[in-house]
Scaffold this motif. Sequence first.
Motif, short mmCIF file in Angstrom:
data_model
loop_
_atom_site.label_atom_id
_atom_site.label_comp_id
_atom_site.label_asym_id
_atom_site.label_seq_id
_atom_site.Cartn_x
_atom_site.Cartn_y
_atom_site.Cartn_z
N UNK A 194 0.80 -1.22 0.00
CA UNK A 194 0.00 0.00 0.00
C UNK A 194 0.82 1.26 0.00
N UNK A 195 2.11 1.14 0.30
CA UNK A 195 2.99 2.30 0.27
C UNK A 195 3.68 2.42 -1.09
N UNK A 196 4.08 3.63 -1.44
CA UNK A 196 4.93 3.81 -2.61
C UNK A 196 6.37 3.52 -2.19
N UNK A 197 7.27 3.26 -3.15
CA UNK A 197 8.67 3.06 -2.78
C UNK A 197 9.25 4.24 -1.99
N UNK A 198 8.84 5.46 -2.33
CA UNK A 198 9.35 6.64 -1.62
C UNK A 198 8.83 6.66 -0.18
N UNK A 199 7.56 6.31 0.01
CA UNK A 199 7.01 6.28 1.37
C UNK A 199 7.72 5.23 2.22
N UNK A 200 7.97 4.06 1.63
CA UNK A 200 8.69 3.02 2.37
C UNK A 200 10.11 3.48 2.69
N UNK A 201 10.76 4.12 1.73
CA UNK A 201 12.10 4.66 1.97
C UNK A 201 12.12 5.59 3.17
N UNK A 202 11.13 6.49 3.24
CA UNK A 202 11.08 7.47 4.32
C UNK A 202 10.85 6.79 5.68
N UNK A 203 10.01 5.75 5.69
CA UNK A 203 9.76 5.02 6.94
C UNK A 203 11.04 4.35 7.43
N UNK A 204 11.76 3.70 6.51
CA UNK A 204 13.00 3.02 6.88
C UNK A 204 14.03 4.02 7.39
N UNK A 205 14.18 5.14 6.67
CA UNK A 205 15.17 6.15 7.07
C UNK A 205 14.84 6.73 8.44
N UNK A 206 13.57 6.97 8.70
CA UNK A 206 13.16 7.54 9.99
C UNK A 206 13.50 6.60 11.14
N UNK A 207 13.22 5.30 10.95
CA UNK A 207 13.50 4.35 12.02
C UNK A 207 14.99 4.09 12.20
N UNK A 252 19.66 4.40 15.08
CA UNK A 252 20.88 3.59 15.08
C UNK A 252 22.05 4.25 14.34
N UNK A 253 21.76 5.24 13.49
CA UNK A 253 22.84 5.88 12.73
C UNK A 253 22.46 7.32 12.42
N UNK A 254 23.47 8.11 12.06
CA UNK A 254 23.25 9.53 11.77
C UNK A 254 22.96 9.74 10.29
N UNK A 255 21.86 10.42 10.02
CA UNK A 255 21.47 10.78 8.64
C UNK A 255 21.58 9.60 7.66
N UNK A 256 20.83 8.54 7.89
CA UNK A 256 20.89 7.40 6.96
C UNK A 256 20.36 7.78 5.57
N UNK A 257 21.03 7.29 4.55
CA UNK A 257 20.60 7.52 3.16
C UNK A 257 20.07 6.19 2.62
N UNK A 258 18.78 6.15 2.33
CA UNK A 258 18.12 4.90 1.96
C UNK A 258 17.55 5.00 0.55
N UNK A 259 17.67 3.93 -0.20
CA UNK A 259 17.06 3.83 -1.52
C UNK A 259 16.24 2.54 -1.58
#
Length: 203
Positions: free
Chosen positions: A90-103, A107-114
Amino acid sequence: MTKHPRIVSSVLTLSTVALCLSAPVSAAGKDPDDKKASQSAPALVDDYRLAPGDKLRIEVYRDTQMSQSVQIRPDGKITLPLLGDLEATGRTPIELRDVIAKQLKEYMTNPVVTVIVVEATPAVAYVTGEVNHPGAVTIQSQLTVLQALAIAGGLKDFANAKNIRILRRSALGVQTIAFNYKDAIRGSTPVYLRPGDTIVVPD
């Protein structure tokens, strides 16, 4: 008659300049129209809603352990190290990316997720209940509920046409959408299906 070397050199130089001016080339040697097409294509990907069975590549910059190839399970979730189960359907790839990066910020500083959709499952919805041919229907581009019911052979004689429901899984859970068949055939605003939707026609 022998031509003077300086005159020949000047003629060649002027010819070269004329050719360059008459045939401009865009960056990287590509046609400008190709560039426009490549810029418009990602919009389709951005709008795509993830569905069970989709194969994804999750890349976390400079973290090989967190970078994973995953497939969305039938329950709509994926599992990642540290984060555990995450709702993907139900999420777009961008929405999922943002959820992963937020969580991951825990554990890490400024994670960059694709998030990359490596392989998408065929887009289908399901029709069940009081129809003549229940089962899966393929979503080609766009498909309305009314069209899906027609593909399923139409309603049976004792179908409750006013209380049809569409069950839609999203990141917030299962959403129920009411659908009135009689209003639809009179020209009400069409309801478009998403991959994984289930149309339930009660008796």
